[in-house]
Scaffold this active site. Structure first.
Site, mmCIF file in Angstrom:
data_model
loop_
_atom_site.group_PDB
_atom_site.id
_atom_site.type_symbol
_atom_site.label_atom_id
_atom_site.label_comp_id
_atom_site.label_asym_id
_atom_site.label_seq_id
_atom_site.Cartn_x
_atom_site.Cartn_y
_atom_site.Cartn_z
ATOM 1 N N TYR A 250 0.848 -1.197 0.000
ATOM 2 C CA TYR A 250 0.000 0.000 0.000
ATOM 3 C C TYR A 250 0.881 1.245 0.000
ATOM 4 C CZ TYR A 250 -3.528 3.384 1.592
ATOM 5 O OH TYR A 250 -4.354 4.472 1.699
ATOM 6 N N CYS A 251 0.636 2.144 -0.949
ATOM 7 C CA CYS A 251 1.331 3.424 -1.042
ATOM 8 C C CYS A 251 2.836 3.173 -1.132
ATOM 9 C CB CYS A 251 0.944 4.301 0.153
ATOM 10 S SG CYS A 251 1.590 5.989 0.110
#
Length: 520
Positions: A250-251
């Protein structure tokens, strides 16, 4: 444009009633949508502002002899200054504020001033916003049952307890970003992605990053790869031997996962069954407005600050993100909480957003120079263990998610994984922003997404053409992702693995959500 405004004012005066505005707000600008803005003199004021805003937009774009970067900087700064003078932000020129003050006998101003003083005190003392105490870690959020089964200086690895009698043979490893706490993916039970995956019969592992201090100033990006992704994979292999793993990043955690998987491909390490990237960039050549805050001269100043402290304070990053969405995160707060006196809304996502972390000097400097400014990963120049690694070497199938209103990782930038990889890519473009688009549980109203699959041998489309052709679906993208994961698993359901592996050196160390998540 001034002539249009004068003509509009004359038509309105002669008609003696409502007439269509001479200029409409740009998409996403909801400041003047209330009915009271159609009445004079407020209608004239807001349309004068919009015309001025349009003039400055035209004046700061397509300027001969000015580089795109400096053109964008000037345009951004001009927009910020103009917003200061928006009629929506003044007590004297906002009809909604005036009417509300009259209805409350002026008490809305008193309430707003008290809230301003409270917010100011909390900001100065680095305290969470009012109402955040209703969403306590381990009490109301981050409550999916599990155990910490591994810990080193940089991570705690959480293994979540099964909620089904049998599970899929391949476990999942979630690599969150270390710029915030991991429980963005384990908020309240009804919108926890981790709980949802466990409920779908997956064995889920998640990294919880340590909140670094000045003593960690020399931790580099490769330390995060080795002590983070690689250490977690080794622990999972001990608990679930001979089983491939679905990696999920994530990210910034997705960027790190991409680096790790590309390095694994270089040495023919095939422990990954698939790779999922959630709002994660691998090519930073077009990162959106975030590039306005980072160029080589600005980085020198930022590195000076980080060198003195040993880390980047969390509020520096938060301030930049707020400026990118100033209408939503700054001026709307001024209007609702301070001018209108409304009580601020609080939910688990807002409370999580206030639970910030620090970034070590060396890691953040390497990330900004090598990945953000030079885009070394996309160019095949990023070096791991003395060898450059390339996304093109990854053979595991990829599932990538971009969000429509992402101001941190714009979806066309996330989409560039198509241009870099030579494997199957399934791409989803979902409604929402960087966080809300990912935390998009089934049943959430007004959600939609587009999805399309590209086989390794298929031609690659430009992002705009992709969005025109990709099929539109209503609802959450989570079920479609689960179907994708299941299709790339063994198809066999097995008895859930033990929690940890005490006999093989991985005893249970603590209950989830662990200890690192509480660090301040």
């Amino acid at each position: 444009m001034s002539a249009r405004l004068v003509a509009h004012a004359l038509r309105r005066m002669l008609a003696g009633g409502k007439t269509p505005p001479c200029i409409e707000p740009p998409p996403g600008d909801t400041r003047f949508r209330a009915e009271v803005w159609t009445e004079p003199p407020f209608s004239l004021w807001y349309q004068t502002f919009l015309i001025t805003q349009r003039w400055w937009h035209d004046a700061t774009h397509d300027t001969p002899g000015v580089s795109p970067h400096h053109e964008n900087v000037v345009s951004f700064a001009t927009r910020q200054m103009l917003d200061v003078f928006s009629p929506s932000n003044s007590i004297l020129t906002n009809p909604e504020v005036i009417n509300h003050a009259l209805q409350t006998g002026g008490s809305s101003f008193v309430d707003g001033f008290q809230r301003f003083l409270d917010d100011l005190s909390r900001n100065l003392n680095r305290e969470p916003p009012a109402g955040a105490d209703k969403f306590r870690v381990g009490k109301e959020v981050a409550v999916t049952p599990g155990k910490v089964v591994y810990r080193n200086h940089l991570i705690e690895l959480i293994q979540y307890a099964p909620s089904t009698d049998t599970v899929h043979g391949q476990p999942l490893l979630i690599v969150p970003a270390w710029i915030m706490k991991f429980y963005i993916l384990d908020l309240s039970p009804e919108n926890s992605l981790i709980r949802y995956l466990v409920g779908q019969g997956f064995t889920v592992f998640c990294i919880s990053w340590r909140n670094v201090t000045a003593a960690d100033r020399n931790l580099g990006l490769d330390d995060y790869r080795r002590l983070g992704v690689m250490a977690a994979l080794a622990a999972i292999r001990t608990i679930v031997p001979d089983s491939k793993v679905h990696g999920i990043g994530y990210c910034l955690g997705g960027t790190l996962l991409s680096i790790a998987v590309a390095a694994m491909a270089h040495v023919e390490d095939d422990r990954l069954a698939s790779m999922t990237l959630l709002a994660a960039q691998t090519d930073f050549s077009e990162p959106g407005e975030l590039e306005l805050f980072i160029d080589h001269s600005q980085l020198e100043s930022l590195e000076g600050l980080m060198w003195q402290l040993g880390y980047l304070p969390a509020f520096h990053m938060a301030g930049a993100f707020q400026l990118l969405r100033s209408n939503d995160l700054i001026w709307s707060r001024l209007l609702r909480h301070y001018l209108m006196g409304e009580a601020p809304a609080m939910n688990d996502l807002i409370a999580w957003n206030a639970d910030a972390t620090r970034l070590p000097y060396r890691m953040h400097s390497e990330y900004l120079r090598s990945l953000f400014l030079n885009s070394d990963l996309a160019a095949g120049r990023y070096v791991v263990d003395e060898h450059p690694v390339a996304i093109q070497n990854i053979r595991a199938p990829i599932f990538a998610v971009g969000t429509e209103w992402d101001h941190i990782a714009p979806w066309p930038s996330v989409y560039k994984i198509h241009y870099l990889s030579d494997t199957d890519v399934t791409f989803v473009l979902t409604s929402g922003g960087h966080n809300a688009g990912i935390v998009s549980e089934p049943g959430h109203p007004r959600r939609h997404y587009r999805l399309a699959h590209k086989a390794a041998e298929d031609p690659c489309l430009h992002a705009d053409r992709w969005s025109e052709r990709a099929e539109l679906h209503e609802g959450s993208w989570w079920p479609a992702w689960v179907d994708w994961l299941q299709a790339r698993s063994s198809g066999q359901r097995v008895t859930p693995p033990t929690m940890g592996a005490p006999s093989r050196g991985l005893p249970i160390l603590a209950d989830a959500p662990g200890t690192y998540v509480y660090q301040r």
